[in-house]
Motif scaffolding. Structure first.
Motif, PDB file in Angstrom:
ATOM      1  N   ARG A   1      41.877  45.587  38.200  1.00  0.00           N
ATOM      2  CA  ARG A   1      42.192  44.149  38.131  1.00  0.00           C
ATOM      3  C   ARG A   1      43.703  43.937  38.100  1.00  0.00           C
ATOM      4  O   ARG A   1      44.451  44.735  37.531  1.00  0.00           O
TER       5      ARG A   1
ATOM      6  N   TYR B   1      35.035  40.193  37.383  1.00  0.00           N
ATOM      7  CA  TYR B   1      35.761  41.051  38.315  1.00  0.00           C
ATOM      8  C   TYR B   1      34.830  41.917  39.160  1.00  0.00           C
ATOM      9  O   TYR B   1      34.086  42.749  38.634  1.00  0.00           O
TER      10      TYR B   1
ATOM     11  N   ASN C   1      43.911  33.504  44.074  1.00  0.00           N
ATOM     12  CA  ASN C   1      42.578  33.970  43.691  1.00  0.00           C
ATOM     13  C   ASN C   1      42.646  34.811  42.425  1.00  0.00           C
ATOM     14  O   ASN C   1      41.799  34.695  41.535  1.00  0.00           O
TER      15      ASN C   1
ATOM     16  N   TYR D   1      38.270  34.851  33.413  1.00  0.00           N
ATOM     17  CA  TYR D   1      38.073  35.960  32.474  1.00  0.00           C
ATOM     18  C   TYR D   1      38.513  35.567  31.066  1.00  0.00           C
ATOM     19  O   TYR D   1      37.794  35.796  30.083  1.00  0.00           O
TER      20      TYR D   1
ATOM     21  N   THR E   1      42.995  41.020  43.580  1.00  0.00           N
ATOM     22  CA  THR E   1      42.909  40.300  42.305  1.00  0.00           C
ATOM     23  C   THR E   1      44.271  40.168  41.629  1.00  0.00           C
ATOM     24  O   THR E   1      44.341  39.849  40.438  1.00  0.00           O
TER      25      THR E   1
ATOM     26  N   LEU F   1      40.731  34.116  38.869  1.00  0.00           N
ATOM     27  CA  LEU F   1      39.877  35.122  38.243  1.00  0.00           C
ATOM     28  C   LEU F   1      40.309  35.408  36.807  1.00  0.00           C
ATOM     29  O   LEU F   1      39.478  35.481  35.897  1.00  0.00           O
TER      30      LEU F   1
END
Length: 678
Positions: free
Chosen positions: A552, A473, A35, A43, A557, A39
């Protein structure tokens, strides 16, 4: 299909198609995605799109461009570590020998672009020179020539270019790079050597190569055989990139042919081509450019963008995109004929088709000659005939130039009064915001904060919340509050420390420790985590409200644990004008903003006691400079200097850790480091 899935697919395809890279290293397949990987890929896609859309978008007229051009040039110099420009010291050019084949003479020489920074080179010229000739600087790519442990320099690999120019009426200087030259320096600081402090220093070997190229032009201008008004540059792969740097910053270049040396951010960041390039291919992207701006700085001088159609590290779509955007600038000058795009069939190789067009382009623009190319470029000399040094000089700085090329900040003593500290801190913060944290989003409203669930266990209540730091995020913010905590009793008489709330910044190791304790309370939220009752006890033993913040890349994350993947994730951040640590600091600042403005949702209120340990202490220290709601800062195991800390762009050119601690003492009521109050 969602954009993030397209990104993942493109990345996989890019991996599968790569068979070699400019540094000559094989590619490996990617690891399984998490995951956190998805992400960070999303981004990177969003950030890349933003920079791509902004690139040259404000240019509508020639005046728009010319009014900004010098600013762009100065920014590029800064991003190469060349602002201020180093002193032009004596070159101390030394010819160590000469070889001849047919009508070609090659001189073996070296010069010093700055004291101790030796550049080994071969200068090719016709045997008979009756008048000043046009000259070409040929900049080498990563062509390794080593025999019996002795490096002959990449100039030997590319000798056929120099020989062709000499046989056709040019003077050609072929220079070694600091990587793979006779004196073997480093291009792989972040790529392979974990020298992340290069980012802190704002250092890139691209800057050294650009500087060596400018001094090579100085050398060519000093030669009686050379017409200084007719000098061009070309090179391929790494040499293609250095051709860009030189042509962009040095107006003496009258024609440029970067071969397989540029593509756009989309290819590098989203499609993953950064994994195929060492650090010499990139400026430190402080001003958040896409690469068409570099190309535009060559306008309106003759520029041929040259590439093959199956080059896996300079993909065709990105090359065409760069050409399309820079073409707009050439059109504003009315100089369309000075911009060319050559695409031939082939992989990332020095093909004959690429050479022929380069030769014709230079003939046209340096000699006014449109005749056909009838002579092939062939190698005339054995490697030992082209070697410059019999013994390497003891005073060389090539292997250590990364230590000194970009100087650290000169700080004349520490501010010794509150007034002087306030003035210095204001100046330092302005520079940090511009040069280090330029990628932070502009000031916005309080981040959205949502409570996900609450659970009570024993004498404590745990609230699981999420806040939106920066798209995409949504980050965890977890509150553990003793049920009888006087912090939230409006009638509580005691103030001071008992009213404070601990806000703890977590790194991955500490997240895992906290997660093992919280798994006792909410096992369904921590699947696969072994609950640890002793950790839970320690987490609640102080009897104070605690807020845990995971920026993050930490906890839910977290991106890949594969070391190679993590390396190139960090390098992607730099290409976007940021670092992972810099954006994690933004996440913590955002968490405090959410706490300040929406604390009622969590039944908790400040003042805040910000805490961190190790790298998280570094994040907390920087956070304290950008938040007014911290009354106490508690740091343990803080790194001693920027060099030992997570990387932040250019920070060492501005300020170091001791000064940052000083700034914190002027911002926060109490600063405690390893139990000692500052």
């Amino acid at each position: 299909m969602r954009p993030s899935l397209l990104v993942a697919l493109a990345t996989v395809l890019c991996w599968l198609n790569w068979i070699s890279i400019s540094c000559g290293q094989a590619q490996e397949p990617p690891t399984d995605t998490t995951n956190g990987d998805r992400l960070v890929a999303e981004y990177f896609e969003l950030q890349t799109q933003e920079l791509s859309e902004k690139s040259l978008a404000e240019i509508e007229t020639l005046e728009d461009w010319t009014s900004r051009r010098e600013t762009y040039r100065q920014q590029l110099l800064d991003m190469l570590g060349l602002d201020p420009m180093p002193a032009r010291s004596e070159l101390n050019t030394t010819v160590t020998g000469e070889a001849r084949k047919d009508d070609v003479v090659v001189e073996k020489l070296h010069f010093q672009s700055m004291p101790g920074l030796y550049v080994t080179a071969n200068l090719y010229r016709p045997a008979e020179v009756d008048e000043p000739l046009p000259a070409v600087l040929y900049v080498c790519g990563h062509g390794r020539v080593v025999e019996d442990g002795v490096s002959y320099g990449n100039k030997v690999y590319y000798q056929h270019h120099g020989a062709w120019f000499a046989r056709n009426g040019y003077v050609c200087l072929v220079i070694d790079t600091i990587q793979l030259g006779e004196i073997e320096g480093i291009h792989h600081g972040t790529y392979r050597e974990k020298m992340w402090w290069w980012n802190n220093r704002g250092y890139t070997p691209a800057g050294v190569e650009a500087w060596n190229c400018t001094r090579a032009i100085d050398l060519l201008e000093s030669r009686p055989e050379v017409d200084p008004k007719r000098i061009g540059v070309t090179g391929r792969s790494g040499g293609g990139a250095y051709s860009w740097w030189l042509a962009a910053i040095d107006e003496r270049i009258q024609a440029a042919i970067p071969v397989a040396g540029i593509t756009n951010l989309q290819n590098h960041v989203v499609d993953g081509c950064v994994s195929g390039h060492c650090d010499c291919m990139y400026m430190v992207n402080t001003y958040r450019w896409d690469f068409p701006i570099v190309a535009a700085l060559v306008a309106p001088r003759p520029l041929l963008i040259s590439n093959t159609d199956r080059d896996s590290i300079f993909p065709l779509d990105g090359v065409v995109d760069v050409h399309a955007k820079v073409r707009k600038i050439y059109e504003l000058y009315g100089a369309d004929e000075n911009l060319g795009l050559q695409i031939t069939s082939g992989p990332h190789q020095d093909t004959q088709e690429l050479r022929i067009h380069a030769f014709r382009w230079l003939n046209r623009h340096l000699r006014g000659d449109e005749s056909l190319i009838e002579m092939a470029a062939t190698k005339l000399f054995e490697p030992e005939q082209l070697k410059v040094f019999d013994q390497l000089p003891e005073d060389e700085r090539v292997t250590t130039i990364h230590e000194t090329f970009v100087p650290t900040a000169t700080l004349d003593g520490e501010p010794d009064t509150p007034e002087k500290l306030a003035t210095a801190a204001k100046n330092w913060k302005e520079q940090l915001r511009t040069k280090t944290f330029a990628a932070w989003p502009e000031e916005t409203a309080s981040p959205e904060l949502n409570v996900v669930s609450k659970v009570q266990h024993g004498d404590a209540q745990v609230t699981f919340a999420e806040y939106s730091s920066q798209t995409p995020y949504r980050l965890p913010l977890i509150v553990c509050r003793p049920i009888q905590d006087s912090t939230n009793d409006p009638k509580a008489e005691q103030a001071g420390k008992n009213n404070q709330v601990d806000v703890v910044v977590l790194d991955q190791a500490r997240w895992e420790r906290v997660a093992s304790g919280l798994a006792v309370v909410a096992p369904e939220r921590f699947a696969g985590v072994q609950p640890d009752a002793e950790v839970w006890k320690r987490l609640t033993s102080l009897g104070r409200t605690t807020v845990w913040v995971a920026p993050r890349g930490v906890g839910p994350t977290e991106w890949s644990r594969d070391e190679r993947d993590r390396t190139h994730i960090r390098r992607r951040f730099m290409l976007l004008g940021q670092t992972a640590a810099g954006m994690q600091i933004f996440d913590v600042v955002s968490a405090l903003k959410a706490l300040n403005n929406q604390h009622n949702k969590l039944a908790v209120s400040g003042p805040w006691n910000l805490k961190g340990s190790g790298d998280a202490a570094f994040l907390a220290l920087h956070t304290s400079l950008w938040s007014d709601s911290i009354v106490e800062l508690q740091l343990t195991d803080l790194p001693a200097s920027n060099r030992e800390s997570p990387d932040l762009l250019n920070v060492s050119r501005i300020v170091d850790l001791p000064q940052l601690v000083q700034m914190a003492t002027g911002q926060v009521s109490t600063v405690v480091i390893d139990g000692i109050t500052k």
